[in-house]
Design a protein around this motif. Structure first.
Motif, PDB file in Angstrom:
ATOM      1  N   ARG A   1       0.830  -1.195   0.000  1.00 31.09           N
ATOM      2  CA  ARG A   1       0.000   0.000   0.000  1.00 31.09           C
ATOM      3  C   ARG A   1       0.868   1.251   0.000  1.00 31.09           C
ATOM      4  NH1 ARG A   1      -4.578  -0.242   4.438  1.00 31.09           N
ATOM      5  NH2 ARG A   1      -3.033  -1.158   5.820  1.00 31.09           N
ATOM      6  N   SER A   2       0.250   2.377  -0.339  1.00 31.15           N
ATOM      7  CA  SER A   2       1.001   3.623  -0.318  1.00 31.15           C
ATOM      8  C   SER A   2       1.390   3.966   1.108  1.00 31.15           C
ATOM      9  CB  SER A   2       0.157   4.753  -0.909  1.00 31.15           C
ATOM     10  OG  SER A   2      -0.940   5.044  -0.062  1.00 31.15           O
ATOM     11  N   GLY A   3       2.465   4.761   1.262  1.00 31.53           N
ATOM     12  CA  GLY A   3       2.985   5.075   2.588  1.00 31.53           C
ATOM     13  C   GLY A   3       1.961   5.678   3.514  1.00 31.53           C
ATOM     14  N   ALA A   4       1.067   6.506   2.964  1.00 33.98           N
ATOM     15  CA  ALA A   4       0.075   7.172   3.813  1.00 33.98           C
ATOM     16  C   ALA A   4      -0.904   6.189   4.423  1.00 33.98           C
ATOM     17  CB  ALA A   4      -0.679   8.218   2.985  1.00 33.98           C
ATOM     18  N   ASN A   5      -1.038   4.994   3.806  1.00 36.01           N
ATOM     19  CA  ASN A   5      -2.017   4.011   4.276  1.00 36.01           C
ATOM     20  C   ASN A   5      -1.396   2.867   5.068  1.00 36.01           C
ATOM     21  OD1 ASN A   5      -4.208   5.340   3.010  1.00 36.01           O
ATOM     22  ND2 ASN A   5      -3.617   4.442   1.049  1.00 36.01           N
ATOM     23  N   ILE A   6      -0.086   2.854   5.207  1.00 32.32           N
ATOM     24  CA  ILE A   6       0.574   1.779   5.949  1.00 32.32           C
ATOM     25  C   ILE A   6       0.536   2.106   7.441  1.00 32.32           C
ATOM     26  CG2 ILE A   6       2.796   0.676   6.424  1.00 32.32           C
ATOM     27  CD1 ILE A   6       3.413   0.964   3.433  1.00 32.32           C
ATOM     28  N   SER A   7      -0.006   1.193   8.229  1.00 34.83           N
ATOM     29  CA  SER A   7      -0.079   1.399   9.671  1.00 34.83           C
ATOM     30  C   SER A   7       1.013   0.598  10.362  1.00 34.83           C
ATOM     31  CB  SER A   7      -1.459   0.977  10.198  1.00 34.83           C
ATOM     32  OG  SER A   7      -1.708  -0.395   9.935  1.00 34.83           O
TER      33      SER A   7
ATOM     34  N   THR B   1      -2.379  -7.856  16.554  1.00 32.68           N
ATOM     35  CA  THR B   1      -2.434  -6.490  16.037  1.00 32.68           C
ATOM     36  C   THR B   1      -3.232  -6.391  14.745  1.00 32.68           C
ATOM     37  OG1 THR B   1      -1.112  -4.577  15.400  1.00 32.68           O
ATOM     38  CG2 THR B   1      -0.295  -6.723  14.711  1.00 32.68           C
ATOM     39  N   LYS B   2      -3.812  -5.228  14.533  1.00 31.84           N
ATOM     40  CA  LYS B   2      -4.533  -4.949  13.282  1.00 31.84           C
ATOM     41  C   LYS B   2      -3.695  -4.071  12.360  1.00 31.84           C
ATOM     42  CE  LYS B   2      -9.110  -5.424  15.240  1.00 31.84           C
ATOM     43  NZ  LYS B   2      -9.701  -5.022  16.446  1.00 31.84           N
ATOM     44  N   THR B   3      -2.458  -3.781  12.762  1.00 33.45           N
ATOM     45  CA  THR B   3      -1.606  -2.919  11.935  1.00 33.45           C
ATOM     46  C   THR B   3      -0.855  -3.736  10.892  1.00 33.45           C
ATOM     47  OG1 THR B   3       0.246  -3.079  13.497  1.00 33.45           O
ATOM     48  CG2 THR B   3      -1.324  -1.262  13.804  1.00 33.45           C
ATOM     49  N   ASP B   4      -0.254  -3.026   9.940  1.00 29.43           N
ATOM     50  CA  ASP B   4       0.467  -3.679   8.840  1.00 29.43           C
ATOM     51  C   ASP B   4       1.892  -4.084   9.233  1.00 29.43           C
ATOM     52  OD1 ASP B   4      -1.676  -3.205   6.924  1.00 29.43           O
ATOM     53  OD2 ASP B   4      -1.061  -1.098   6.951  1.00 29.43           O
ATOM     54  N   TRP B   5       2.503  -3.317  10.151  1.00 27.80           N
ATOM     55  CA  TRP B   5       3.872  -3.576  10.578  1.00 27.80           C
ATOM     56  C   TRP B   5       3.970  -3.376  12.086  1.00 27.80           C
ATOM     57  CZ3 TRP B   5       8.309  -4.466   7.320  1.00 27.80           C
ATOM     58  CH2 TRP B   5       7.986  -4.569   5.958  1.00 27.80           C
ATOM     59  N   MET B   6       4.955  -4.005  12.707  1.00 24.57           N
ATOM     60  CA  MET B   6       5.129  -3.895  14.159  1.00 24.57           C
ATOM     61  C   MET B   6       6.610  -3.932  14.506  1.00 24.57           C
ATOM     62  SD  MET B   6       3.630  -6.347  17.230  1.00 24.57           S
ATOM     63  CE  MET B   6       2.160  -5.365  17.517  1.00 24.57           C
TER      64      MET B   6
END
Length: 335
Positions: A2-8, A95-100
């Motif tokens: 995904r684009s950087g603005a949408n990566i959590s 987690t519901k995020t894309d990266w941790m």
């Protein structure tokens, strides 16, 4: 991708530290855009829980008997690094995020640009991102006034002979010029069957590959105050030998042994601390010649206050007073 603005992205940590440090760490990473911060309290009765639970985007887990039963781990006899890894993997699964990223309370990310944007640019399929460490160093042996003052040393790259030419008598107590770790921490993509370690993830027993992100620094303080560092190495010194050997690198074990020799004198232990943690004129010149020194102040109070609604006490005096309350047994041995 995904684009950087949408990566959590999110942070997980297992902590047993004075409340101002825990709150400062949480506030700082929320200010950078962390979607979630998972804080596992190694002491389930830690009073910082009340402060954390009213902060949006923070998930507080008290590591009580019910928690360890759920983890199928006995906290008694389980070394600190194992507990941290188990907790980090638990958060990674939920987690519901894309990266941790797994951090310690004394580690603060410092990106040059938004982290989501950097992930979008540097990530490669099936790999994680390695965040290189910058370790705080004092510029003078005078007593510091705030928790974050000083400059930063970068890990040394070179042959052992050159390392000794740079650090002289301190060399056996350092790894690549640092008192703590030199490998950094791992920012990992979620949704995979990985186990999260202290520094790197694993898939089963397979080590995974990572790529360094030069535009994010991991500011590692390895002792927020001289007293904090001294208490850390003294605590290690009182662990069973097999635990110490399994948990600590060779340079940290050398620190522990020397700290034990000097543990009857606060002045002598502080002198040892300063030998390792102070960058004076001569050493600074040698480090600067190798691009291993950054004189960039870290002043996070404004950002922390913006997300917490107040500024924790970030003074050395206040922090050390809390340490003395928590570690009277160790301090009684220092004269």
């Amino acid at each position: 991708m995904r684009s950087g603005a949408n990566i959590s992205w999110s942070v997980v940590m297992t902590v047993k530290e004075p409340a101002p440090l825990v709150m400062a760490n949480v506030g700082w990473h929320l200010s950078l855009g962390a979607t979630e911060v998972h804080v596992y309290l190694d002491d389930p009765e830690d009073s910082v829980a009340d402060q954390l639970e009213v902060v949006d985007r923070v998930n507080v887990i008290r590591c009580d008997d019910a928690h360890w039963d759920r983890m199928t781990v006995s906290p008694t006899g389980t070394r600190q690094t194992r507990r941290q890894g188990v907790n980090a993997t638990d958060a990674y699964r939920r987690t519901k995020t894309d990266w941790m990223i797994h951090l310690d309370a004394d580690e603060f990310l410092m990106p040059e640009r938004p982290i989501g944007q950097l992930v979008a640019e540097y990530a490669r399929k099936g790999r994680f991102l390695r965040i290189p460490p910058w370790e705080r160093t004092y510029l003078t042996s005078s007593a510091p006034q705030s928790l974050f003052e000083g400059g930063f040393r970068l890990p040394y790259v070179g042959k052992l002979k050159d390392d000794q030419n740079t650090f002289w008598r301190a060399t056996p107590f350092l790894t690549k010029g640092l008192t703590g770790h030199s490998v950094g921490k791992a920012l990992v993509p979620t949704g995979k069957d990985w186990r999260i370690g202290i520094h790197s993830p694993r898939e089963g027993e397979r080590r995974l590959l990572g790529d360094y992100v030069p535009e994010i620094a991991l500011l590692h303080f390895d002792g927020m105050t001289p007293l904090h560092w001294m208490l850390k190495v003294l605590r290690y010194a009182h662990l069973p030998r097999e635990v110490v050997e399994g948990m600590l690198g060779g340079h940290r074990r050398e620190q522990v042994l020397m700290a034990l020799r000097r543990s009857q004198s606060h002045a002598r232990l502080l002198q040892f601390h300063n030998r390792l943690k102070v960058t004076d004129g001569g050493l600074r010149a040698r480090l600067e010649a190798r691009d291993m020194f950054v004189d960039a102040p870290f002043e996070p109070a404004e950002q922390i206050a913006a997300h917490l609604g107040y500024t924790p006490d970030l003074s050395v005096d206040g922090f050390d007073a809390l340490l003395r309350e928590r570690a009277s047994d160790l301090l009684d041995r220092l004269k």
